[in-house]
Scaffold this motif. Structure first.
Motif, PDB file in Angstrom:
ATOM      1  N   ASP A  61       0.885  -1.073   0.047  1.00  0.00           N
ATOM      2  CA  ASP A  61       0.110  -0.025   0.192  1.00  0.00           C
ATOM      3  C   ASP A  61       0.953   1.401   0.056  1.00  0.00           C
ATOM      4  OD1 ASP A  61      -1.526   2.099   0.981  1.00  0.00           O
ATOM      5  OD2 ASP A  61      -3.021   0.694   1.380  1.00  0.00           O
ATOM      6  N   ARG A  62       0.715   2.155  -1.041  1.00  0.00           N
ATOM      7  CA  ARG A  62       1.426   3.119  -0.823  1.00  0.00           C
ATOM      8  C   ARG A  62       1.326   4.361   0.197  1.00  0.00           C
ATOM      9  NH1 ARG A  62      -0.553   8.024  -4.137  1.00  0.00           N
ATOM     10  NH2 ARG A  62      -2.869   7.859  -3.899  1.00  0.00           N
ATOM     11  N   SER A  63      -0.055   4.367   0.740  1.00  0.00           N
ATOM     12  CA  SER A  63      -0.039   5.082   1.820  1.00  0.00           C
ATOM     13  C   SER A  63       0.620   4.726   3.104  1.00  0.00           C
ATOM     14  CB  SER A  63      -1.351   5.106   2.108  1.00  0.00           C
ATOM     15  OG  SER A  63      -2.062   4.222   2.554  1.00  0.00           O
ATOM     16  N   VAL A  64       0.738   3.335   2.876  1.00  0.00           N
ATOM     17  CA  VAL A  64       1.885   2.980   4.231  1.00  0.00           C
ATOM     18  C   VAL A  64       3.344   3.195   4.064  1.00  0.00           C
ATOM     19  CG1 VAL A  64       2.304   0.898   5.526  1.00  0.00           C
ATOM     20  CG2 VAL A  64      -0.161   1.110   4.725  1.00  0.00           C
ATOM     21  N   ARG A  65       3.553   3.065   2.713  1.00  0.00           N
ATOM     22  CA  ARG A  65       4.888   3.166   2.392  1.00  0.00           C
ATOM     23  C   ARG A  65       5.461   4.648   2.602  1.00  0.00           C
ATOM     24  NH1 ARG A  65       3.707   0.658  -2.094  1.00  0.00           N
ATOM     25  NH2 ARG A  65       4.091   2.535  -3.537  1.00  0.00           N
ATOM     26  N   ARG A  66       4.747   5.570   2.383  1.00  0.00           N
ATOM     27  CA  ARG A  66       4.686   7.074   2.397  1.00  0.00           C
ATOM     28  C   ARG A  66       4.814   7.354   4.097  1.00  0.00           C
ATOM     29  NH1 ARG A  66       1.855  11.191   3.582  1.00  0.00           N
ATOM     30  NH2 ARG A  66      -0.237   9.957   3.378  1.00  0.00           N
ATOM     31  N   ARG A  67       3.950   6.924   4.807  1.00  0.00           N
ATOM     32  CA  ARG A  67       3.678   7.191   6.006  1.00  0.00           C
ATOM     33  C   ARG A  67       4.897   6.622   6.770  1.00  0.00           C
ATOM     34  NH1 ARG A  67       4.291   9.403   9.877  1.00  0.00           N
ATOM     35  NH2 ARG A  67       3.001  10.168  11.412  1.00  0.00           N
ATOM     36  N   ARG A  96       8.298   8.820  -3.062  1.00  0.00           N
ATOM     37  CA  ARG A  96       9.507   9.362  -3.413  1.00  0.00           C
ATOM     38  C   ARG A  96       9.714  10.819  -2.812  1.00  0.00           C
ATOM     39  NH1 ARG A  96       8.049   8.244  -8.731  1.00  0.00           N
ATOM     40  NH2 ARG A  96       8.274  10.404  -9.292  1.00  0.00           N
ATOM     41  N   THR A  97       8.502  11.768  -2.738  1.00  0.00           N
ATOM     42  CA  THR A  97       8.663  12.796  -1.911  1.00  0.00           C
ATOM     43  C   THR A  97       8.846  12.927  -0.560  1.00  0.00           C
ATOM     44  OG1 THR A  97       7.296  13.867  -3.952  1.00  0.00           O
ATOM     45  CG2 THR A  97       7.322  15.034  -1.795  1.00  0.00           C
ATOM     46  N   ALA A 100      12.388  11.454   0.212  1.00  0.00           N
ATOM     47  CA  ALA A 100      13.458  12.722   0.108  1.00  0.00           C
ATOM     48  C   ALA A 100      13.294  13.538   1.428  1.00  0.00           C
ATOM     49  CB  ALA A 100      13.223  13.890  -1.269  1.00  0.00           C
ATOM     50  N   PHE A 101      12.233  14.013   1.830  1.00  0.00           N
ATOM     51  CA  PHE A 101      12.068  15.073   2.850  1.00  0.00           C
ATOM     52  C   PHE A 101      12.413  14.105   4.190  1.00  0.00           C
ATOM     53  CE2 PHE A 101       9.341  16.578   6.311  1.00  0.00           C
ATOM     54  CZ  PHE A 101       9.930  17.807   6.336  1.00  0.00           C
ATOM     55  N   ALA A 102      12.255  12.952   4.393  1.00  0.00           N
ATOM     56  CA  ALA A 102      12.617  12.221   5.570  1.00  0.00           C
ATOM     57  C   ALA A 102      14.250  11.885   5.533  1.00  0.00           C
ATOM     58  CB  ALA A 102      12.088  10.696   5.313  1.00  0.00           C
ATOM     59  N   ILE A 103      14.828  11.929   4.413  1.00  0.00           N
ATOM     60  CA  ILE A 103      16.249  11.848   4.374  1.00  0.00           C
ATOM     61  C   ILE A 103      16.826  13.105   4.957  1.00  0.00           C
ATOM     62  CG2 ILE A 103      18.453  11.891   2.997  1.00  0.00           C
ATOM     63  CD1 ILE A 103      16.749   9.564   1.391  1.00  0.00           C
ATOM     64  N   ALA A 124       8.425  17.116 -10.293  1.00  0.00           N
ATOM     65  CA  ALA A 124       8.843  18.573  -9.660  1.00  0.00           C
ATOM     66  C   ALA A 124       8.822  18.698  -8.182  1.00  0.00           C
ATOM     67  CB  ALA A 124       8.089  19.660 -10.209  1.00  0.00           C
ATOM     68  N   ARG A 125       7.443  17.885  -7.745  1.00  0.00           N
ATOM     69  CA  ARG A 125       7.185  17.808  -6.140  1.00  0.00           C
ATOM     70  C   ARG A 125       8.676  17.177  -5.557  1.00  0.00           C
ATOM     71  NH1 ARG A 125       1.915  14.957  -6.102  1.00  0.00           N
ATOM     72  NH2 ARG A 125       3.211  13.951  -8.071  1.00  0.00           N
ATOM     73  N   VAL A 126       9.128  16.015  -6.113  1.00  0.00           N
ATOM     74  CA  VAL A 126      10.253  15.280  -5.691  1.00  0.00           C
ATOM     75  C   VAL A 126      11.549  16.198  -5.926  1.00  0.00           C
ATOM     76  CG1 VAL A 126      11.400  13.232  -5.817  1.00  0.00           C
ATOM     77  CG2 VAL A 126       9.217  13.074  -6.266  1.00  0.00           C
ATOM     78  N   ARG A 127      11.645  16.898  -6.628  1.00  0.00           N
ATOM     79  CA  ARG A 127      12.727  17.694  -6.747  1.00  0.00           C
ATOM     80  C   ARG A 127      12.848  18.738  -5.850  1.00  0.00           C
ATOM     81  NH1 ARG A 127      11.243  17.716 -12.472  1.00  0.00           N
ATOM     82  NH2 ARG A 127      10.568  19.757 -12.383  1.00  0.00           N
ATOM     83  N   GLY A 128      11.740  19.434  -5.632  1.00  0.00           N
ATOM     84  CA  GLY A 128      11.579  20.376  -4.546  1.00  0.00           C
ATOM     85  C   GLY A 128      11.846  19.985  -3.041  1.00  0.00           C
ATOM     86  N   ARG A 129      11.459  18.824  -2.610  1.00  0.00           N
ATOM     87  CA  ARG A 129      11.677  18.284  -1.554  1.00  0.00           C
ATOM     88  C   ARG A 129      12.980  17.577  -1.394  1.00  0.00           C
ATOM     89  NH1 ARG A 129       8.351  19.385   2.580  1.00  0.00           N
ATOM     90  NH2 ARG A 129       6.191  18.972   2.306  1.00  0.00           N
TER      91      ARG A 129
END
Length: 160
Positions: A61-67, A96-97, A100-103, A124-129
């Motif tokens: 589940d992508r929402s689980v991966r993101r969280r 991915r966004t 990146a932020f978590a790193i 662009a959202r990934v690049r920005g983060r």
């Protein structure tokens, strides 16, 4: 003496060499684990083996991966960079966004190289983060002036 065997259930048999079926946990249960681990600043709970952020970042589940990615960043351990790096190539741009932020939240210089690569992401959202995360790392490792310079340069490069 009369022994009644009717109604006695036996455990389903599993063929030798075959793994038993995996347990299925609800989305609510998985998110609850993530929130608890994040609050406790743990990557895993030894008392509940499925409650492991290293495993949850690979959930279907992508929402689980993101969280889970955000939680790894907020836990803040150096090994989090290694855990999050594969998520920078996830099929979902929101994952991915978040990775990146978590790193950037971890704030370790070891995350700079993978974030530099993320500046070339098609989204662009990934690049920005990634640019923001580079600024977070610079501020935690090199001071405010260097952070502003690094972040400003990365943002300019990310959107050109």
């Amino acid at each position: 003496m009369l022994v009644l065997a009717a109604g006695c259930a036996t455990a389903p048999s599993v063929s030798p060499g075959t793994a038993p079926p995996a347990a299925v946990f609800s989305l609510d249960q998985r998110v609850a684990w993530i929130l608890r681990l994040e609050a406790q600043r743990w990557l895993a709970d030894p008392a509940v083996p499925p409650a492991d952020l290293r495993r949850l970042v690979t959930d279907a589940d992508r929402s689980v991966r993101r969280r889970a990615a955000l939680a790894v960043g907020r836990v803040g351990l150096t090994e989090g960079v290694t855990i999050l790096t594969p998520l920078l190539t996830d099929a979902d741009p929101e994952v991915r966004t978040s990775a990146a932020f978590a790193i950037g939240l971890i704030g370790q210089a070891s995350g700079e190289a993978v974030l530099q690569t993320a500046l070339a992401d098609p989204d662009a959202r990934v690049r920005g983060r990634a640019a923001e995360a580079l600024g977070l790392i610079a501020s935690s490792t090199g001071g405010v002036r260097e952070a502003w310079t690094t972040s400003a340069t990365a943002v300019a490069d990310a959107f050109t």
